[in-house]
Design a protein around this motif. Structure first.
Motif, PDB file in Angstrom:
ATOM      1  N   MET A  47       0.853  -1.143  -0.097  1.00  0.00           N
ATOM      2  CA  MET A  47       0.081  -0.143   0.161  1.00  0.00           C
ATOM      3  C   MET A  47       0.863   1.199   0.003  1.00  0.00           C
ATOM      4  N   VAL A  48       0.797   1.942  -1.207  1.00  0.00           N
ATOM      5  CA  VAL A  48       1.646   3.512  -0.947  1.00  0.00           C
ATOM      6  C   VAL A  48       0.449   4.496  -1.136  1.00  0.00           C
ATOM      7  N   ALA A  49       0.795   5.368  -0.255  1.00  0.00           N
ATOM      8  CA  ALA A  49       0.081   6.696  -0.119  1.00  0.00           C
ATOM      9  C   ALA A  49       0.859   7.650  -0.729  1.00  0.00           C
ATOM     10  N   VAL A  50       0.104   8.441  -1.803  1.00  0.00           N
ATOM     11  CA  VAL A  50       0.649   9.451  -2.441  1.00  0.00           C
ATOM     12  C   VAL A  50       0.186  10.905  -1.930  1.00  0.00           C
ATOM     13  N   HIS A 211      -4.975  13.806   0.835  1.00  0.00           N
ATOM     14  CA  HIS A 211      -4.494  14.950   1.604  1.00  0.00           C
ATOM     15  C   HIS A 211      -4.606  14.508   3.079  1.00  0.00           C
ATOM     16  N   ASP A 212      -5.034  13.054   3.335  1.00  0.00           N
ATOM     17  CA  ASP A 212      -5.353  12.900   4.754  1.00  0.00           C
ATOM     18  C   ASP A 212      -4.097  12.150   5.326  1.00  0.00           C
ATOM     19  N   ASP A 213      -3.420  12.691   6.223  1.00  0.00           N
ATOM     20  CA  ASP A 213      -2.346  12.092   6.842  1.00  0.00           C
ATOM     21  C   ASP A 213      -2.716  10.652   7.553  1.00  0.00           C
ATOM     22  N   LEU A 214      -4.080  10.458   7.937  1.00  0.00           N
ATOM     23  CA  LEU A 214      -4.349   9.245   8.536  1.00  0.00           C
ATOM     24  C   LEU A 214      -3.952   7.911   7.551  1.00  0.00           C
ATOM     25  N   VAL A 215      -3.970   8.273   6.321  1.00  0.00           N
ATOM     26  CA  VAL A 215      -3.840   7.319   5.409  1.00  0.00           C
ATOM     27  C   VAL A 215      -2.208   6.985   5.237  1.00  0.00           C
ATOM     28  N   THR A 216      -1.524   7.780   5.545  1.00  0.00           N
ATOM     29  CA  THR A 216       0.151   7.345   5.663  1.00  0.00           C
ATOM     30  C   THR A 216       0.387   6.484   6.813  1.00  0.00           C
ATOM     31  N   ASP A 220       2.522   0.929   3.499  1.00  0.00           N
ATOM     32  CA  ASP A 220       3.821   0.693   3.641  1.00  0.00           C
ATOM     33  C   ASP A 220       4.954   1.877   3.464  1.00  0.00           C
ATOM     34  N   ARG A 221       4.579   2.636   2.499  1.00  0.00           N
ATOM     35  CA  ARG A 221       5.460   3.718   2.216  1.00  0.00           C
ATOM     36  C   ARG A 221       4.707   5.002   1.697  1.00  0.00           C
ATOM     37  N   THR A 222       5.299   6.200   1.791  1.00  0.00           N
ATOM     38  CA  THR A 222       4.689   7.417   1.300  1.00  0.00           C
ATOM     39  C   THR A 222       5.611   8.086   0.231  1.00  0.00           C
TER      40      THR A 222
END
Length: 233
Positions: A47-50, A211-216, A220-222
């Motif tokens: 899972m990657v947060a952008v 835009h949500d810091d919670l997702v990060t 697994d990485r951002t």
């Protein structure tokens, strides 16, 4: 769950951008650079947060990953194969076979039940996906809401239906656009736990633009985009 054959050769990532740039004509001979020389890949089960400010290129990147737009230069690889030169039908087939989409606004059809909404992506495919759709809804905690229409569901329940719908075709990658954007904090946390759990079980790669810091916290990485450029570190 997808079964992956072990091999001494490294498995190609399911979705990759190689030196991708995207430029738009701004009129009067000028141009806007939305993405600049972006290299990016997501692995199975990752899972990657952008993240990045508005106008940083996140939506453009998601559209290119989803084969909804084409880069000006560079290439998109799906299962290790370049997608350049695909016809519109081939791109549609590739999206249906390999990609799932979760949107901030759910995009459920109001006249269909939860079960019918989840089955919808399989409408023109051979076979009956009812059992798969029912199983996914049960796994996201909606086994008692199969016959409910969207107006009978809460925001969190609608997003769970959307997640089940995105997974019904057993995609390689789930692309999520602000998956917690219309949800309160508690519901957003629940949805992220669900995405994390069910995509781990399905061995699906996840790219979540947010835009949500919670997702990060669940990624697994951002990856951070600023002015169309991936920031190092």
């Amino acid at each position: 769950m997808r079964t992956v054959q072990t091999s001494p050769v490294e498995l190609a990532p399911p979705l990759r951008l190689v030196d991708v740039s995207k430029r738009y004509d701004s009129g009067a001979g000028g141009e806007v650079v939305a993405l600049s020389h972006v290299d990016f890949a997501v692995a199975y089960g990752e899972m990657v947060a952008v993240i990045g400010p508005s106008g940083s290129g996140k939506s453009t990147m998601l559209n290119i990953l989803g084969l909804l737009d084409e880069p000006t230069s560079g290439r998109v690889e799906l299962r290790g194969q370049p997608t350049v030169g695909l016809t519109e039908k081939q791109r549609t087939d590739a999206r249906r076979e390999s990609l799932g989409f979760v949107f901030q606004d759910f995009h459920l059809l109001p006249t269909l039940t939860a079960l019918e909404n989840v089955r919808l992506p399989t409408a023109f495919l051979p076979g009956d996906a009812t059992d798969r759709a029912r199983d996914l809804l049960e796994r996201v905690g909606l086994g008692d809401r199969l016959d409910h229409t969207p107006d009978e569901l809460s925001g969190g329940q609608k997003q769970r239906v959307a997640i089940a719908r995105a997974l019904v075709n057993e995609p390689d990658v789930l692309l999520a656009d602000e998956p917690t954007g219309n949800l309160d904090r508690e519901t957003g946390t629940s949805i992220l736990e669900e995405i994390r759990r069910i995509t781990d079980e399905e061995d699906v790669g996840v790219v979540a633009v947010t835009h949500d810091d919670l997702v990060t916290d669940y990624a697994d990485r951002t990856v951070e985009l600023v002015d169309g450029v991936i920031q190092d570190g």
